[in-house]
Design a protein around this motif. Structure first.
Motif, mmCIF file in Angstrom:
data_model
loop_
_atom_site.group_PDB
_atom_site.id
_atom_site.type_symbol
_atom_site.label_atom_id
_atom_site.label_comp_id
_atom_site.label_asym_id
_atom_site.label_seq_id
_atom_site.Cartn_x
_atom_site.Cartn_y
_atom_site.Cartn_z
ATOM 1 N N ARG A 146 -12.994 -8.510 12.581
ATOM 2 C CA ARG A 146 -13.949 -7.440 12.322
ATOM 3 C C ARG A 146 -14.288 -7.360 10.837
ATOM 4 N N GLY A 147 -15.549 -7.148 10.522
ATOM 5 C CA GLY A 147 -15.993 -7.045 9.138
ATOM 6 C C GLY A 147 -16.512 -8.375 8.619
ATOM 7 N N THR A 148 -16.469 -8.550 7.295
ATOM 8 C CA THR A 148 -16.958 -9.774 6.669
ATOM 9 C C THR A 148 -15.988 -10.207 5.576
ATOM 10 N N GLU A 173 -18.292 7.887 5.905
ATOM 11 C CA GLU A 173 -18.278 7.562 7.327
ATOM 12 C C GLU A 173 -16.902 7.055 7.758
ATOM 13 N N LEU A 174 -16.286 6.247 6.905
ATOM 14 C CA LEU A 174 -14.954 5.725 7.205
ATOM 15 C C LEU A 174 -13.965 6.876 7.402
ATOM 16 N N LYS A 175 -14.030 7.860 6.519
ATOM 17 C CA LYS A 175 -13.128 9.005 6.608
ATOM 18 C C LYS A 175 -13.458 9.877 7.814
ATOM 19 N N ALA A 176 -14.746 10.113 8.066
ATOM 20 C CA ALA A 176 -15.146 10.963 9.179
ATOM 21 C C ALA A 176 -14.682 10.388 10.512
ATOM 22 N N ARG A 177 -14.639 9.080 10.605
ATOM 23 C CA ARG A 177 -14.221 8.420 11.844
ATOM 24 C C ARG A 177 -12.733 8.074 11.844
ATOM 25 N N HIS A 178 -12.033 8.480 10.784
ATOM 26 C CA HIS A 178 -10.579 8.272 10.666
ATOM 27 C C HIS A 178 -10.212 6.791 10.844
ATOM 28 N N ARG A 181 -6.964 3.431 8.055
ATOM 29 C CA ARG A 181 -5.837 2.531 8.295
ATOM 30 C C ARG A 181 -6.308 1.233 8.961
ATOM 31 N N GLU A 182 -7.232 1.351 9.892
ATOM 32 C CA GLU A 182 -7.786 0.165 10.532
ATOM 33 C C GLU A 182 -8.525 -0.694 9.501
ATOM 34 N N PHE A 183 -9.276 -0.047 8.624
ATOM 35 C CA PHE A 183 -10.015 -0.735 7.569
ATOM 36 C C PHE A 183 -9.058 -1.485 6.638
ATOM 37 N N ASP A 184 -7.863 -0.917 6.444
ATOM 38 C CA ASP A 184 -6.853 -1.517 5.577
ATOM 39 C C ASP A 184 -5.925 -2.472 6.330
ATOM 40 N N LEU A 185 -6.380 -2.981 7.448
ATOM 41 C CA LEU A 185 -5.569 -3.905 8.263
ATOM 42 C C LEU A 185 -4.172 -3.323 8.496
ATOM 43 N N SER A 186 -4.159 -2.152 9.121
ATOM 44 C CA SER A 186 -2.914 -1.438 9.434
ATOM 45 C C SER A 186 -2.073 -1.170 8.187
ATOM 46 N N GLY A 187 -2.746 -0.936 7.074
ATOM 47 C CA GLY A 187 -2.051 -0.595 5.840
ATOM 48 C C GLY A 187 -1.560 -1.782 5.040
ATOM 49 N N SER A 188 -1.977 -2.994 5.403
ATOM 50 C CA SER A 188 -1.458 -4.178 4.717
ATOM 51 C C SER A 188 -2.237 -4.545 3.458
ATOM 52 N N VAL A 189 -3.434 -3.994 3.277
ATOM 53 C CA VAL A 189 -4.250 -4.318 2.106
ATOM 54 C C VAL A 189 -5.116 -3.101 1.746
ATOM 55 N N GLY A 190 -5.333 -2.872 0.436
ATOM 56 C CA GLY A 190 -5.937 -1.616 -0.005
ATOM 57 C C GLY A 190 -7.442 -1.605 -0.073
ATOM 58 N N ARG A 191 -8.112 -1.834 1.018
ATOM 59 C CA ARG A 191 -9.571 -1.873 1.013
ATOM 60 C C ARG A 191 -10.193 -0.487 0.834
ATOM 61 N N THR A 192 -9.605 0.529 1.443
ATOM 62 C CA THR A 192 -10.153 1.876 1.294
ATOM 63 C C THR A 192 -10.125 2.320 -0.156
ATOM 64 N N ARG A 193 -9.035 2.024 -0.846
ATOM 65 C CA ARG A 193 -8.943 2.384 -2.266
ATOM 66 C C ARG A 193 -10.010 1.658 -3.067
ATOM 67 N N LEU A 194 -10.260 0.399 -2.767
ATOM 68 C CA LEU A 194 -11.275 -0.345 -3.500
ATOM 69 C C LEU A 194 -12.668 0.225 -3.236
ATOM 70 N N LEU A 195 -12.932 0.619 -1.993
ATOM 71 C CA LEU A 195 -14.216 1.244 -1.683
ATOM 72 C C LEU A 195 -14.348 2.568 -2.434
ATOM 73 N N ARG A 196 -13.246 3.290 -2.565
ATOM 74 C CA ARG A 196 -13.261 4.542 -3.329
ATOM 75 C C ARG A 196 -13.569 4.266 -4.805
ATOM 76 N N LEU A 197 -12.966 3.220 -5.359
ATOM 77 C CA LEU A 197 -13.239 2.838 -6.741
ATOM 78 C C LEU A 197 -14.703 2.463 -6.930
ATOM 79 N N GLN A 198 -15.248 1.729 -5.959
ATOM 80 C CA GLN A 198 -16.655 1.336 -6.055
ATOM 81 C C GLN A 198 -17.562 2.561 -5.987
ATOM 82 N N SER A 199 -17.275 3.449 -5.072
ATOM 83 C CA SER A 199 -18.142 4.623 -4.894
ATOM 84 C C SER A 199 -18.084 5.561 -6.098
#
Length: 298
Positions: A146-148, A173-178, A181-199
């Protein structure tokens, strides 16, 4: 005809030469149009490297047609890629995207173009990817996640039109749909934090926005079971990749065929990559891993 290639270059001619040579070694290179995007210098110190890269670009041979786009000012990698990909897919409907610190297998273009042809009309497929993480468990010759991703990839205009440049909108949208954790591959990589940094404007990453845009639409990317891309951008002088070399891979020495498979995330492939991230999180830290995969300027 094969998809046109977008090659993004900045200030490292030695890396760029290796990238060009490896692309030219692909059998489909002679049939492919090559668009070289040369960004402008960000600082006076970068000007010499930028000029050398532009001189190198003008010597390129071995492709069906060469088009060089020299930016008069520095756009930064993120805006250069977003605008360059948008321009090419709007005209040609599809493209292969390579940066100047990637060495590709001679079978790279064949895999990506076969993937583009096979899944052209499948709206659920966002892209075809050439890099594979150095995972330990065997996986199929190709599988979906899932994703790119961002190290040697291809897409269509029908998918790229869903790229959302507003990271704040994606994060909300990521937060609204909860889905954090899925976005972060079950917590294995910090993608949400990076998206927060970008935003918040602390990083310009196009890659995390591309990943989030596809992820939130439940779109998938086809990966090879063995890597057709090697990143040579780590270490001194790197603009976007610095530090450890844990993501280095050996190039696959044989072609990887693209067979039509179910368009769904492969549990074994996902689990293998999760294990890879968890293994190296212990060594380098989860946020450092995410910065390597989706670099801060990418």
């Amino acid at each position: 005809m094969p998809a046109p290639i977008c090659l993004f270059m900045y200030k490292r001619p030695d890396h760029g030469r290796r990238t060009i040579d490896s692309l030219r070694a692909n059998a489909l290179a002679a049939e492919s149009d090559l668009f070289v995007f040369c960004d402008g210098a960000k600082t006076a110190e970068d000007e010499e490297g930028v000029h050398e890269v532009r001189r190198l670009a003008r010597t390129i041979t071995g492709f069906r047609q060469l088009t060089i786009i020299e930016r008069p000012a520095n756009l930064g990698l993120a805006q250069s890629i977003i605008s360059g990909v948008s321009d090419v897919v709007s005209k040609y409907g599809r493209t292969v995207v390579v940066e100047d610190d990637l060495v590709t297998s001679p079978f790279f273009l064949k895999f990506l173009n076969d993937g583009l042809d096979t899944y052209q009309d499948d709206a659920e497929v966002a892209s075809i990817h050439g890099y594979q993480y150095p995972i330990r468990k065997p996986v199929p010759d190709s599988f979906f996640l899932r994703g790119t991703d961002c190290w040697g990839w291809a897409t269509w205009q029908r998918a790229w039109q869903h790229f959302e440049p507003d990271g704040s909108k994606l994060l909300a949208e990521l937060k609204a749909r909860h889905l954090e954790r899925e976005f972060d591959l079950s917590g294995s990589v910090g993608r949400t934090r990076l998206l927060r940094l970008q935003s918040s404007g602390r990083t310009a990453s196009w890659a995390i926005r591309w990943h989030a845009s596809a992820f939130l639409r439940n779109m998938l990317t086809l990966y090879p079971g063995r890597s057709l891309v090697q990143n040579i951008g780590f270490g001194a002088g790197a603009t976007n990749c610095t530090g450890v070399d844990m993501l280095r891979t050996s190039l696959c020495a044989a072609p990887i065929s693209v067979q039509r498979i179910p368009i769904e995330e492969h549990p074994g492939g996902r689990a293998a990559i999760e294990r890879f991230f968890r293994r190296y999180t212990l060594m380098s830290g989860i946020q450092k891993i995410s910065r390597l995969i989706f670099p801060r300027r990418a």
